[in-house]
Design a protein around this motif. Structure first.
Motif, mmCIF file in Angstrom:
data_model
loop_
_atom_site.group_PDB
_atom_site.id
_atom_site.type_symbol
_atom_site.label_atom_id
_atom_site.label_comp_id
_atom_site.label_asym_id
_atom_site.label_seq_id
_atom_site.Cartn_x
_atom_site.Cartn_y
_atom_site.Cartn_z
ATOM 1 N N CYS A 358 8.007 -4.111 -5.454
ATOM 2 C CA CYS A 358 7.414 -5.426 -5.229
ATOM 3 C C CYS A 358 7.277 -6.107 -6.584
ATOM 4 O O CYS A 358 6.579 -5.601 -7.474
ATOM 5 C CB CYS A 358 6.037 -5.295 -4.562
ATOM 6 S SG CYS A 358 6.034 -4.250 -3.083
ATOM 7 N N MET A 359 7.910 -7.261 -6.743
ATOM 8 C CA MET A 359 7.980 -7.937 -8.035
ATOM 9 C C MET A 359 6.999 -9.116 -8.104
ATOM 10 O O MET A 359 6.683 -9.732 -7.074
ATOM 11 C CB MET A 359 9.397 -8.434 -8.279
ATOM 12 C CG MET A 359 10.456 -7.327 -8.288
ATOM 13 S SD MET A 359 10.181 -6.122 -9.612
ATOM 14 C CE MET A 359 10.518 -7.167 -11.035
ATOM 15 N N PRO A 360 6.539 -9.467 -9.310
ATOM 16 C CA PRO A 360 5.699 -10.650 -9.479
ATOM 17 C C PRO A 360 6.417 -11.909 -9.003
ATOM 18 O O PRO A 360 7.634 -12.038 -9.165
ATOM 19 C CB PRO A 360 5.442 -10.695 -10.988
ATOM 20 C CG PRO A 360 5.639 -9.287 -11.452
ATOM 21 C CD PRO A 360 6.714 -8.721 -10.581
ATOM 22 N N GLY A 361 5.669 -12.811 -8.412
ATOM 23 C CA GLY A 361 6.240 -14.048 -7.911
ATOM 24 C C GLY A 361 6.844 -13.923 -6.531
ATOM 25 O O GLY A 361 7.406 -14.892 -6.015
ATOM 26 N N THR A 362 6.731 -12.732 -5.934
ATOM 27 C CA THR A 362 7.292 -12.526 -4.593
ATOM 28 C C THR A 362 6.200 -12.098 -3.625
ATOM 29 O O THR A 362 5.139 -11.624 -4.019
ATOM 30 C CB THR A 362 8.385 -11.436 -4.604
ATOM 31 O OG1 THR A 362 7.801 -10.176 -4.934
ATOM 32 C CG2 THR A 362 9.472 -11.779 -5.614
ATOM 33 N N VAL A 363 6.499 -12.261 -2.337
ATOM 34 C CA VAL A 363 5.596 -11.836 -1.276
ATOM 35 C C VAL A 363 6.269 -10.710 -0.504
ATOM 36 O O VAL A 363 7.390 -10.869 -0.009
ATOM 37 C CB VAL A 363 5.254 -12.999 -0.321
ATOM 38 C CG1 VAL A 363 4.394 -12.500 0.835
ATOM 39 C CG2 VAL A 363 4.561 -14.117 -1.069
ATOM 40 N N THR A 364 5.573 -9.578 -0.425
ATOM 41 C CA THR A 364 6.073 -8.436 0.339
ATOM 42 C C THR A 364 5.158 -8.228 1.536
ATOM 43 O O THR A 364 3.937 -8.148 1.383
ATOM 44 C CB THR A 364 6.090 -7.157 -0.515
ATOM 45 O OG1 THR A 364 6.970 -7.345 -1.626
ATOM 46 C CG2 THR A 364 6.546 -5.958 0.308
ATOM 47 N N ALA A 365 5.750 -8.184 2.714
ATOM 48 C CA ALA A 365 4.967 -7.974 3.930
ATOM 49 C C ALA A 365 5.239 -6.584 4.479
ATOM 50 O O ALA A 365 6.345 -6.042 4.318
ATOM 51 C CB ALA A 365 5.316 -9.030 4.968
ATOM 52 N N ILE A 366 4.234 -6.023 5.119
ATOM 53 C CA ILE A 366 4.357 -4.702 5.748
ATOM 54 C C ILE A 366 3.942 -4.860 7.205
ATOM 55 O O ILE A 366 2.817 -5.294 7.495
ATOM 56 C CB ILE A 366 3.469 -3.656 5.044
ATOM 57 C CG1 ILE A 366 3.842 -3.562 3.563
ATOM 58 C CG2 ILE A 366 3.599 -2.302 5.714
ATOM 59 C CD1 ILE A 366 2.886 -2.727 2.740
#
Length: 577
Positions: A358-366
């Protein structure tokens, strides 16, 4: 365990205790001298009619009595101060130990017993310290010194002591032996009643909604009756103990007067000696009574010490590293490297082989079905649990090697169940950032879509919040919890199903505003609604704890059957909304 606890936390008060012991020594000696002086007044002063001797000796007795009173008051004060300090230190150590626990230890002990151990149990040991420091010198000295002084007065009466003292000791020993197992049961039942009361107060809405008040009343009455029965049983033993002690003491007094009168009649003893002998017998028996009080308190304190030490000796399963690491360039990159987690005693893992970056500036959903391990997965990032397989990395370092405070400082964490503390709206938001200004708070509230309802409150930011946020709705609490995380401006946002109480419109508005403050932050969202995460940069799909898909919405819709099922199950509901 009791000795271990006393050895660990009493040393800072050794000088106070030394003062207590010295004062107790003086008081005991004074008490032993007074009966002899009284006997001399009767046998020498009164018998000869020597008023001067009576006045001088009486004056000495008065001075000794005053000094003894002052010493007793001072020793009690110092004993109280040392025992209160001891209790303060034990409670502080207990709180610190509990603060280092992971969720696993919390679940193992439970909140009710931890509260009981840090309040009632510490209080019992505190009482023991108070009694022991007050009686440690005086009781044995009064007993031994009383025997010696009594024998000095008249050796022929010594046989009374050889009967009364052992009889009293045996009586006390039998009763105390009976009390010990009941004290342990009593502490456990205090835990049970606290657990029952806490559950019922917390779940009152559910109880009323399902009309279960009668059943909960029965459950509480059962716990209450068990505690009452145990307390009554202990009370009966203690009720038997004191009258028995007093019976032995009174019979001993009668025996001293009866046999002493015969010795006076034969000229082998004087009246003053009878008075002194009787006083020494009572001092001896009272010292045994004092020891009896300790004997009653010690078993319960020992049980409490075992329970406290059990917590203090528990090693947290999420320990702080011996040599904490700090990243050279903190950015907020989160990486799962074959991460897995298995609860103790479980046959199958809750999570297995999860790999994702998961990188900065991104949105990761689970996403995933209920029980698929979503919340457990995000709990591994801030080390609420530690992985049992693989690793979780933040900025290239295993989270288990991070300095814990520095690791936590990187997170803005919003749990499933929003919890607010008693205080005000401002104090709750500043929990995320103590230095936040009012402007910072209003900005965070605006992002969390909570500013409107806060402005409508009469006191605004200073509006009171009940414990747990009981005076707010679920959606209001959730938005304030989001604002608390936002005001921190962290590198990593973790939202564990934190939008569940929000309507679709508010949910979309919060997510839109969040993007304005998280352009350089890593955002990880656990969600149930697909509509909440449809624009996420990547979506991890979990099924039975294992990853079955990773990609954006379009990719998963084309390649992941599990995700297709989730979307298909929600589309009708979302369209109708």
């Amino acid at each position: 365990m009791l000795a271990k606890l006393l050895k660990a936390y009493l040393p800072p008060y050794r000088w106070l205790l030394a003062g207590v012991l010295a004062l107790q020594l003086f008081g005991a000696i004074a008490s032993l001298v007074l009966p002899t002086l009284n006997a001399r007044i009767i046998d020498d002063g009164v018998a000869r009619g020597d008023t001067g001797f009576i006045m001088s000796t009486g004056g000495i007795m008065l001075l000794v009595s005053l000094a003894s009173i002052i010493a007793s008051v001072a020793s009690t004060y110092l004993a109280a101060k040392s025992s209160m300090g001891f209790g303060h230190d034990v409670r502080g150590a207990f709180y610190k130990a509990v603060g280092s626990f992971s969720d696993r230890e919390f679940n193992s002990f439970g909140a009710p017993t931890l509260i009981t151990r840090n309040t009632n149990d510490v209080l019992q040991i505190q009482a023991l310290v108070m009694l022991t420091s007050s009686m440690l010198v005086s009781a044995p000295l009064m007993c031994i010194g009383g025997i010696i002084m009594a024998l000095r007065e008249n050796l022929q009466m010594s046989w009374l002591l050889t009967i009364s003292v052992p009889l009293l000791g045996i009586t006390v020993s039998v009763v105390v032996a009976k009390l010990i197992p009941h004290f342990r049961t009593m502490q456990t039942r205090i835990d049970n009643i606290n657990r029952s009361l806490r559950e019922q107060l917390t779940g009152m809405r559910v109880i009323r909604a399902f009309v279960r008040e009668p059943d909960e009343t029965i459950r509480f009455d059962k716990a209450n009756k068990e505690l009452t029965d145990t307390s009554l049983l202990i009370g009966r033993y203690q009720a038997v103990l004191l009258p028995t002690v007093m019976l032995i003491a009174n019979l001993s007094s009668v025996a001293v007067l009866w046999f002493g009168a015969h010795l006076v009649d034969t000229g082998d003893m004087q009246i003053g000696q009878i008075s002194a002998f009787l006083a020494y017998v009572m001092q001896i028996l009272m010292s045994v009574v004092m020891a009896t009080m300790l004997a009653v308190v010690i078993p319960r304190a020992a049980v409490c010490a075992d329970r406290i030490t059990e917590v203090l000796d528990t090693e947290p399963t999420v320990p702080a590293p011996a040599q904490p690491l700090r990243p050279t360039s903190p950015y907020g990159v989160v990486e799962f490297g074959g991460a897995g987690f298995t609860y103790p005693g479980a046959e199958t893992p809750v999570l297995s082989n999860v790999s994702m970056r998961c990188m900065p500036g991104t949105v990761t959903a689970i996403v995933g079905s209920t029980g698929s391990g979503k919340s457990t997965l995000v709990s591994l990032i801030p080390r609420l649990f530690d992985v049992t397989a693989g690793a979780v990395l933040v900025d290239g370092l295993d989270v288990r090697g991070w300095d814990q405070d520095e690791l936590f400082a990187n997170f803005g964490y919003v749990p499933q169940k929003a919890y607010l503390f008693a205080g005000t709206i401002a104090s709750n938001i500043r929990y995320g950032n103590p230095t936040a200004t009012d402007d910072d708070i209003w900005a965070a509230l605006t992002i969390a879509q909570a500013d409107d309802f806060v402005r409508e409150l009469s006191d605004g930011l200073e509006s009171p919040i009940a414990q747990g946020g009981g005076n707010l709705s679920g959606g209001q609490k959730q938005r304030l919890a989001i604002a608390r995380a936002v005001v921190r401006r962290p590198r990593i946002f973790v939202f564990d199903d934190s939008f569940s109480a929000l309507d679709m419109h508010t949910d979309a508005a919060v997510r839109r505003e969040l993007r304005t403050v998280s352009t350089h932050s890593t955002v990880i969202i656990v969600a149930q609604r697909v509509a909440s995460i449809i624009d996420a940069d990547q979506i991890m799909v979990l099924e039975d704890g294992a990853p079955v898909g990773l990609g954006d919405h379009q990719f998963l819709l084309a390649n992941c059957p599990t995700y297709q099922e989730i979307v298909a199950s929600q589309i009708p509901a979302e369209m109708s909304a």
